[in-house]
Design a protein around this motif. Structure first.
Motif, mmCIF file in Angstrom:
data_model
loop_
_atom_site.group_PDB
_atom_site.id
_atom_site.type_symbol
_atom_site.label_atom_id
_atom_site.label_comp_id
_atom_site.label_asym_id
_atom_site.label_seq_id
_atom_site.Cartn_x
_atom_site.Cartn_y
_atom_site.Cartn_z
ATOM 1 N N VAL A 75 0.864 -1.180 0.000
ATOM 2 C CA VAL A 75 0.000 0.000 0.000
ATOM 3 C C VAL A 75 0.901 1.230 0.000
ATOM 4 N N LEU A 76 0.748 2.076 -1.015
ATOM 5 C CA LEU A 76 1.502 3.329 -1.096
ATOM 6 C C LEU A 76 0.521 4.447 -1.389
ATOM 7 N N ASN A 77 0.386 5.363 -0.440
ATOM 8 C CA ASN A 77 -0.478 6.522 -0.608
ATOM 9 C C ASN A 77 0.369 7.761 -0.358
ATOM 10 N N ILE A 78 0.670 8.480 -1.437
ATOM 11 C CA ILE A 78 1.425 9.729 -1.317
ATOM 12 C C ILE A 78 0.625 10.885 -1.924
ATOM 13 N N SER A 79 -0.688 10.742 -1.918
ATOM 14 C CA SER A 79 -1.564 11.758 -2.506
ATOM 15 C C SER A 79 -1.545 13.042 -1.677
ATOM 16 N N ARG A 80 -2.020 14.101 -2.309
ATOM 17 C CA ARG A 80 -2.202 15.400 -1.651
ATOM 18 C C ARG A 80 -0.906 15.918 -1.022
ATOM 19 N N ASN A 81 0.123 15.978 -1.863
ATOM 20 C CA ASN A 81 1.404 16.573 -1.513
ATOM 21 C C ASN A 81 1.823 17.474 -2.663
ATOM 22 N N GLU A 84 6.412 16.442 -7.638
ATOM 23 C CA GLU A 84 6.367 16.866 -9.034
ATOM 24 C C GLU A 84 7.312 16.008 -9.873
ATOM 25 N N GLY A 85 7.393 16.337 -11.134
ATOM 26 C CA GLY A 85 8.266 15.607 -12.045
ATOM 27 C C GLY A 85 7.513 14.534 -12.789
ATOM 28 N N ASN A 86 8.248 13.655 -13.424
ATOM 29 C CA ASN A 86 7.662 12.527 -14.156
ATOM 30 C C ASN A 86 7.553 11.333 -13.231
ATOM 31 N N LEU A 87 6.598 10.462 -13.517
ATOM 32 C CA LEU A 87 6.508 9.203 -12.786
ATOM 33 C C LEU A 87 7.621 8.292 -13.294
ATOM 34 N N PRO A 88 8.464 7.782 -12.405
ATOM 35 C CA PRO A 88 9.569 6.921 -12.853
ATOM 36 C C PRO A 88 9.061 5.648 -13.532
ATOM 37 N N ASP A 89 9.742 5.240 -14.583
ATOM 38 C CA ASP A 89 9.376 4.046 -15.341
ATOM 39 C C ASP A 89 10.138 2.846 -14.775
ATOM 40 N N VAL A 90 9.772 2.454 -13.545
ATOM 41 C CA VAL A 90 10.545 1.448 -12.811
ATOM 42 C C VAL A 90 9.706 0.270 -12.322
ATOM 43 N N PHE A 91 8.478 0.169 -12.759
ATOM 44 C CA PHE A 91 7.608 -0.909 -12.298
ATOM 45 C C PHE A 91 8.071 -2.229 -12.907
ATOM 46 N N GLY A 92 7.934 -3.308 -12.147
ATOM 47 C CA GLY A 92 8.368 -4.613 -12.643
ATOM 48 C C GLY A 92 7.281 -5.656 -12.549
ATOM 49 N N THR A 93 7.582 -6.842 -13.034
ATOM 50 C CA THR A 93 6.599 -7.926 -13.058
ATOM 51 C C THR A 93 6.301 -8.466 -11.663
ATOM 52 N N LYS A 94 7.127 -8.138 -10.674
ATOM 53 C CA LYS A 94 6.878 -8.575 -9.299
ATOM 54 C C LYS A 94 6.167 -7.503 -8.477
ATOM 55 N N THR A 95 5.937 -6.326 -9.083
ATOM 56 C CA THR A 95 5.260 -5.234 -8.388
ATOM 57 C C THR A 95 3.824 -5.643 -8.066
ATOM 58 N N TYR A 96 3.440 -5.481 -6.805
ATOM 59 C CA TYR A 96 2.114 -5.877 -6.337
ATOM 60 C C TYR A 96 1.625 -4.808 -5.359
ATOM 61 N N PHE A 97 0.667 -4.018 -5.773
ATOM 62 C CA PHE A 97 0.071 -3.002 -4.908
ATOM 63 C C PHE A 97 -1.412 -3.295 -4.753
ATOM 64 N N SER A 98 -1.897 -3.391 -3.526
ATOM 65 C CA SER A 98 -3.341 -3.426 -3.361
ATOM 66 C C SER A 98 -3.885 -2.004 -3.474
ATOM 67 N N VAL A 99 -3.060 -0.999 -3.109
ATOM 68 C CA VAL A 99 -3.429 0.409 -3.278
ATOM 69 C C VAL A 99 -2.189 1.181 -3.732
ATOM 70 N N LEU A 100 -2.327 1.943 -4.816
ATOM 71 C CA LEU A 100 -1.297 2.863 -5.288
ATOM 72 C C LEU A 100 -1.989 4.181 -5.590
ATOM 73 N N ASP A 101 -1.881 5.126 -4.665
ATOM 74 C CA ASP A 101 -2.560 6.415 -4.799
ATOM 75 C C ASP A 101 -1.528 7.507 -5.036
ATOM 76 N N LEU A 102 -1.507 8.003 -6.259
ATOM 77 C CA LEU A 102 -0.572 9.052 -6.678
ATOM 78 C C LEU A 102 -1.343 10.300 -7.112
ATOM 79 N N SER A 103 -2.521 10.510 -6.551
ATOM 80 C CA SER A 103 -3.393 11.605 -6.972
ATOM 81 C C SER A 103 -3.017 12.933 -6.297
#
Length: 163
Positions: A75-81, A84-103
């Protein structure tokens, strides 16, 4: 495993990188405080950390790639901060998020192509950014609601308007 649940405590200053030295820390909740500065990249390499909630602070700078490529973070929630910048292109086939909030950020550019290769994302929120381009096809995008991508500068494709 241990938890540090410190939300809504009017904490100020920056997030200490020494949190990464707490070997068995599984849940770190620093949401709804007044924290500022950068997110320490060391948080992404914590062996037991499965939940990181930093929403509703005044954090700035770029998102550390180590947070998005972490194999253990669920679970990664870093919303409402002010990130800035670009979203890094680093996701992999083992990446598993039940929640990914980048809003509610200032992210620019396109949605990283590697995000479509992740093992699983249950809830993905990219709304209220400055993202552009076509939403990638496949998982996790095939079950997105339009609200998960709404209010970006020029995103298009399913579930939004066609490109």
């Amino acid at each position: 495993m241990s938890r540090a649940l410190l939300s809504r405590n009017q904490l100020t200053g920056s997030i200490p990188s020494s949190f990464a030295n707490i070997y068995r820390l599984a849940d770190l909740d620093l949401s709804s405080n007044q924290l500022s500065g950068w997110i320490p990249p060391q948080l992404g390499s914590m062996p037991a950390l499965s939940t990181l909630n930093l929403d509703s602070n005044q954090l700035s700078g770029n998102i550390p790639p180590s947070l998005l490529s972490s194999a253990g973070l669920n679970v990664l929630n870093i919303s409402r901060n002010n990130l800035e910048g670009n979203l890094p292109d680093v996701f992999g086939t083992k990446t598993y998020f039940s929640v990914l909030d980048l809003s509610y950020k200032q992210f620019h550019g396109s949605i990283p192509k590697s995000l479509s290769s992740v093992k699983y994302i249950g809830h993905l929120d990219l709304s209220y950014n400055h993202l552009c381009g076509q939403i990638p096809l496949g998982s996790p995008f095939d079950h997105l609601e339009a609200s998960s991508c709404a209010n970006n500068d020029c995103l298009c494709g399913s579930p939004l308007r066609s490109c």
